[in-house]
Motif scaffolding. Structure first.
Motif, PDB file in Angstrom:
ATOM      1  N   ASP A 103     -35.064 -66.503 -13.468  1.00  0.00           N
ATOM      2  CA  ASP A 103     -33.654 -66.879 -13.366  1.00  0.00           C
ATOM      3  C   ASP A 103     -33.170 -66.743 -11.926  1.00  0.00           C
ATOM      4  OD1 ASP A 103     -30.849 -67.318 -14.573  1.00  0.00           O
ATOM      5  OD2 ASP A 103     -30.651 -65.398 -13.514  1.00  0.00           O
ATOM      6  N   CYS A 104     -33.602 -65.687 -11.238  1.00  0.00           N
ATOM      7  CA  CYS A 104     -33.212 -65.478  -9.847  1.00  0.00           C
ATOM      8  C   CYS A 104     -33.701 -66.629  -8.966  1.00  0.00           C
ATOM      9  CB  CYS A 104     -33.759 -64.144  -9.348  1.00  0.00           C
ATOM     10  SG  CYS A 104     -33.275 -63.757  -7.652  1.00  0.00           S
ATOM     11  N   MET A 105     -34.929 -67.066  -9.163  1.00  0.00           N
ATOM     12  CA  MET A 105     -35.471 -68.167  -8.364  1.00  0.00           C
ATOM     13  C   MET A 105     -34.747 -69.483  -8.655  1.00  0.00           C
ATOM     14  SD  MET A 105     -39.583 -67.471  -8.091  1.00  0.00           S
ATOM     15  CE  MET A 105     -39.891 -68.345  -9.577  1.00  0.00           C
ATOM     16  N   ILE A 106     -34.316 -69.653  -9.907  1.00  0.00           N
ATOM     17  CA  ILE A 106     -33.696 -70.919 -10.313  1.00  0.00           C
ATOM     18  C   ILE A 106     -32.202 -70.954  -9.997  1.00  0.00           C
ATOM     19  CG2 ILE A 106     -33.116 -72.361 -12.316  1.00  0.00           C
ATOM     20  CD1 ILE A 106     -35.685 -71.137 -13.641  1.00  0.00           C
ATOM     21  N   ASN A 107     -31.504 -69.858 -10.291  1.00  0.00           N
ATOM     22  CA  ASN A 107     -30.037 -69.875 -10.302  1.00  0.00           C
ATOM     23  C   ASN A 107     -29.359 -69.001  -9.262  1.00  0.00           C
ATOM     24  OD1 ASN A 107     -29.866 -71.607 -12.603  1.00  0.00           O
ATOM     25  ND2 ASN A 107     -30.466 -69.874 -13.873  1.00  0.00           N
ATOM     26  N   GLN A 108     -30.093 -68.321  -8.397  1.00  0.00           N
ATOM     27  CA  GLN A 108     -29.478 -67.354  -7.494  1.00  0.00           C
ATOM     28  C   GLN A 108     -29.516 -67.824  -6.052  1.00  0.00           C
ATOM     29  OE1 GLN A 108     -27.842 -64.610  -8.472  1.00  0.00           O
ATOM     30  NE2 GLN A 108     -27.265 -64.382  -6.348  1.00  0.00           N
ATOM     31  N   VAL A 109     -28.428 -67.597  -5.356  1.00  0.00           N
ATOM     32  CA  VAL A 109     -28.381 -67.860  -3.919  1.00  0.00           C
ATOM     33  C   VAL A 109     -28.522 -66.520  -3.217  1.00  0.00           C
ATOM     34  CG1 VAL A 109     -26.979 -68.704  -2.015  1.00  0.00           C
ATOM     35  CG2 VAL A 109     -26.874 -69.845  -4.246  1.00  0.00           C
ATOM     36  N   ASN A 110     -29.604 -66.379  -2.447  1.00  0.00           N
ATOM     37  CA  ASN A 110     -29.839 -65.157  -1.693  1.00  0.00           C
ATOM     38  C   ASN A 110     -30.541 -65.546  -0.400  1.00  0.00           C
ATOM     39  OD1 ASN A 110     -31.434 -62.836  -0.675  1.00  0.00           O
ATOM     40  ND2 ASN A 110     -30.521 -61.784  -2.413  1.00  0.00           N
ATOM     41  N   PRO A 111     -30.039 -65.061   0.732  1.00  0.00           N
ATOM     42  CA  PRO A 111     -30.643 -65.448   2.021  1.00  0.00           C
ATOM     43  C   PRO A 111     -32.142 -65.163   2.117  1.00  0.00           C
ATOM     44  CG  PRO A 111     -28.572 -64.287   2.366  1.00  0.00           C
ATOM     45  CD  PRO A 111     -28.873 -64.211   0.899  1.00  0.00           C
ATOM     46  N   ILE A 112     -32.620 -64.069   1.522  1.00  0.00           N
ATOM     47  CA  ILE A 112     -34.054 -63.771   1.660  1.00  0.00           C
ATOM     48  C   ILE A 112     -34.923 -64.741   0.868  1.00  0.00           C
ATOM     49  CG2 ILE A 112     -33.666 -61.325   2.166  1.00  0.00           C
ATOM     50  CD1 ILE A 112     -34.718 -60.688  -0.642  1.00  0.00           C
ATOM     51  N   LEU A 113     -34.335 -65.408  -0.124  1.00  0.00           N
ATOM     52  CA  LEU A 113     -35.105 -66.391  -0.890  1.00  0.00           C
ATOM     53  C   LEU A 113     -35.232 -67.718  -0.144  1.00  0.00           C
ATOM     54  CD1 LEU A 113     -33.894 -65.736  -4.548  1.00  0.00           C
ATOM     55  CD2 LEU A 113     -35.982 -64.951  -3.427  1.00  0.00           C
ATOM     56  N   ARG A 114     -34.588 -67.808   1.011  1.00  0.00           N
ATOM     57  CA  ARG A 114     -34.720 -69.007   1.845  1.00  0.00           C
ATOM     58  C   ARG A 114     -35.752 -68.801   2.950  1.00  0.00           C
ATOM     59  NH1 ARG A 114     -28.638 -71.461   2.304  1.00  0.00           N
ATOM     60  NH2 ARG A 114     -28.169 -71.258   0.095  1.00  0.00           N
ATOM     61  N   THR A 115     -36.517 -67.744   2.847  1.00  0.00           N
ATOM     62  CA  THR A 115     -37.550 -67.442   3.839  1.00  0.00           C
ATOM     63  C   THR A 115     -38.922 -67.495   3.164  1.00  0.00           C
ATOM     64  OG1 THR A 115     -37.563 -65.064   3.410  1.00  0.00           O
ATOM     65  CG2 THR A 115     -35.916 -65.867   4.978  1.00  0.00           C
ATOM     66  N   ASP A 116     -39.934 -67.131   3.910  1.00  0.00           N
ATOM     67  CA  ASP A 116     -41.301 -67.106   3.369  1.00  0.00           C
ATOM     68  C   ASP A 116     -41.464 -66.066   2.256  1.00  0.00           C
ATOM     69  OD1 ASP A 116     -42.115 -69.136   4.956  1.00  0.00           O
ATOM     70  OD2 ASP A 116     -43.076 -67.874   6.466  1.00  0.00           O
ATOM     71  N   ILE A 117     -40.505 -65.166   2.118  1.00  0.00           N
ATOM     72  CA  ILE A 117     -40.566 -64.136   1.081  1.00  0.00           C
ATOM     73  C   ILE A 117     -40.565 -64.777  -0.311  1.00  0.00           C
ATOM     74  CG2 ILE A 117     -39.252 -62.235   0.045  1.00  0.00           C
ATOM     75  CD1 ILE A 117     -38.479 -61.386   2.871  1.00  0.00           C
ATOM     76  N   LEU A 118     -39.962 -65.965  -0.401  1.00  0.00           N
ATOM     77  CA  LEU A 118     -39.933 -66.664  -1.688  1.00  0.00           C
ATOM     78  C   LEU A 118     -41.345 -66.868  -2.232  1.00  0.00           C
ATOM     79  CD1 LEU A 118     -38.316 -68.118  -3.885  1.00  0.00           C
ATOM     80  CD2 LEU A 118     -38.431 -70.190  -2.497  1.00  0.00           C
ATOM     81  N   ARG A 119     -42.297 -67.091  -1.342  1.00  0.00           N
ATOM     82  CA  ARG A 119     -43.689 -67.283  -1.762  1.00  0.00           C
ATOM     83  C   ARG A 119     -44.208 -66.052  -2.509  1.00  0.00           C
ATOM     84  NH1 ARG A 119     -46.342 -68.774   3.026  1.00  0.00           N
ATOM     85  NH2 ARG A 119     -45.439 -70.808   2.677  1.00  0.00           N
ATOM     86  N   ALA A 120     -43.852 -64.867  -2.038  1.00  0.00           N
ATOM     87  CA  ALA A 120     -44.277 -63.620  -2.701  1.00  0.00           C
ATOM     88  C   ALA A 120     -43.693 -63.524  -4.102  1.00  0.00           C
ATOM     89  CB  ALA A 120     -43.861 -62.412  -1.868  1.00  0.00           C
ATOM     90  N   MET A 121     -42.441 -63.960  -4.256  1.00  0.00           N
ATOM     91  CA  MET A 121     -41.822 -63.925  -5.583  1.00  0.00           C
ATOM     92  C   MET A 121     -42.499 -64.927  -6.513  1.00  0.00           C
ATOM     93  SD  MET A 121     -37.844 -64.287  -6.775  1.00  0.00           S
ATOM     94  CE  MET A 121     -37.291 -62.601  -6.735  1.00  0.00           C
TER      95      MET A 121
END
Length: 198
Positions: A103-121
């Protein structure tokens, strides 16, 4: 001989159609529905009482389903996953945590999810999906289950995710939030398994 042998039909279901009472309460719906139904515990008790009274009197079961959530779309897959592990609280909590991550990946706006960290998630989510053998198909815009606002403040939860400034803090916020949601869903709701009237 009849006094020694129990002649009652042990295959007969209980009037309340209880499947399991903990950690979440699941019951078999005795009305026609293709989807899981989520009902407040107090309203489910009234519904069950009415149904038992009708059975006792042999009358017609004419009633209206109380206020409820029909769990369709992505929530239908969520419920299938939760139902599949209904007797294992640890596994159910892990599934709901996975749902929170997705749900966080689909529906959440967070600055760290706009970086390469998203790959880890993404890697974490896909590893958990594989381990728990869970799959969603079709739209997944809403996969967390609904909770009435008198029990849970979704805006505070979303704010805690938005304010997390590291992946570790984000994971912690999701774990804390999904555990709280899990406990509320356990204490305040009953889930009816799809069934046909009969």
């Amino acid at each position: 001989m009849a006094k020694v042998i129990d002649l009652h039909d042990k295959t007969r279901k209980s009037p309340d159609h209880l499947i399991v009472s903990r950690p979440w309460e699941f019951r078999k719906a005795y009305w026609k529905t293709a989807h899981f139904i989520q009902i407040l515990r107090s309203q489910a008790a009234e519904l069950e009482y009415h149904h038992e009274e009708v059975i006792k009197t042999g009358g017609n079961d004419i009633w209206h389903l109380p206020s409820h959530f029909t769990l369709k779309g992505g929530m239908a897959y969520t419920m299938r996953a939760m139902y599949a592990c209904r007797k294992n609280e640890y596994e159910m909590r892990e599934v709901y945590y996975l749902i929170g991550l997705m749900d966080c990946m689909i529906n959440q706006v967070n600055p760290i999810l706009r970086t390469d960290i998203l790959r880890a998630m993404y890697k974490k989510v896909f590893a958990m999906k594989e381990k728990l053998n869970i799959h969603w198909y079709g739209p997944v815009d809403q996969i967390l289950l609904p909770i009435d606002s008198m029990f849970y403040n979704e805006f505070e939860y979303r704010a805690s995710l938005m304010n997390a400034n590291s992946l570790k803090k984000l994971y912690h916020a999701i774990r804390t939030g999904t555990d709280e949601m899990f406990d509320i869903l356990s204490s305040e709701y009953v889930f009816y398994f799809p069934g046909a009237r009969g």
